[in-house]
Design a protein around this motif. Structure first.
Motif: not given
Length: 285
Positions: A153-154, A157
């Motif tokens: 997820q990071q 992002a």
């Protein structure tokens, strides 16, 4: 002051950077891998070469193994960039300096360095202090693994495009992870876009290590545990290949430390050779 106190690099990452610099400073040319930028980042102070873990003879095998895997990874990344791959992900980046040392190759890539928040905060500050800066092509991605942070997820992002192929490397990490965590990482990476490549190191069980190297490896285990980074997982090549194929990789191959020794050290006359114990998985989607 509180912020500065928590901005510290991982001690294992610093050791790897110093070994890479030691190779340039004390081993005979030609050098397998040239990296003193990591030494500049670490700034260990005078006398760092007198540290017990920098003993020029006692740790020569580890030093050679570190530069051998670094050379293999860098050759792979440059080759992939030459074939149009423009995303490079480093899991457990530590003091990696590809972006600083190879600006021409790096300019063709968007580089995502994933590591713990404290290491990333420290590295960001040091890159700025040393004048390297943090160009747009370099994304430092902090992930708190201990708190269950979702690195995927990071990564997204930070601008990673899962729809385009990438080269992903993970060196010196799996030995510190549970097998469950490594399996989960492999499953996630097997979902990369077609044309992606993974290179991941893994530690061999003691019975597969050369007799000459076994004692030295056994000596490092209690030190690793005392420093808070105990060795957890070991794999035979067959086990690692099976994990990769079960995870969904179409092609997986084993690259042995012996192969790297032959490729990069065969013509040396100074006796420098990598210690056995760490091999590589190279898998493609």
């Amino acid at each position: 002051m509180a912020d500065e106190q928590i901005e510290v690099p991982d001690s294992t990452a610093v050791r790897v950077a110093l070994w890479r610099a030691m190779h340039v400073q004390i081993d005979a040319a030609p050098h397998v891998f040239e990296d003193e930028a990591g030494l500049r980042l670490a700034a260990p102070g005078e006398g760092w070469r007198s540290r017990p873990d920098m003993d020029p003879h006692g740790t020569s095998g580890f030093r050679a193994a570190v530069v051998a895997r670094a050379r293999f990874i860098e050759d792979l990344v440059v080759d992939q960039a030459g074939h149009g791959i423009d995303q490079y992900v480093i899991l457990g980046a530590g003091l990696d300096t590809f972006a600083q040392r190879r600006p021409e190759s790096a300019s063709r890539l968007r580089i995502f360095e994933i590591d713990q928040p404290a290491t990333q905060a420290w590295k960001r500050r040091r890159l700025i202090e040393l004048g390297y800066g943090i160009p747009d092509r370099l994304r430092l991605v902090p992930v708190d693994f201990e708190a269950g942070g979702d690195w995927w997820q990071q990564l997204s992002a930070a601008g990673f495009d899962p729809g385009r192929p990438a080269v992903v490397v993970c060196t010196g990490v799996t030995v510190y992870l549970t097998k469950t965590a490594t399996e989960a990482t492999l499953r996630r990476l097997a979902g990369l876009a077609p044309g992606s490549t993974l290179a991941m190191t893994f530690m061999l069980p003691a019975e597969l290590i050369d007799d000459a190297d076994r004692a030295a490896l056994e000596e490092t285990k209690p030190r690793a545990e005392a420093s808070g980074t105990p060795f957890i997982s070991f794999y035979t090549p067959q086990e690692m290949l099976a994990l990769a194929r079960t995870a969904g990789f179409e092609d997986a191959r084993h690259v042995s430390g012996t192969l790297l020794a032959t490729r990069y050290f065969a013509d040396r006359t100074d006796g420098l050779r990598p210690s056995s114990g760490e091999d590589l998985l190279v898998a493609t989607v």
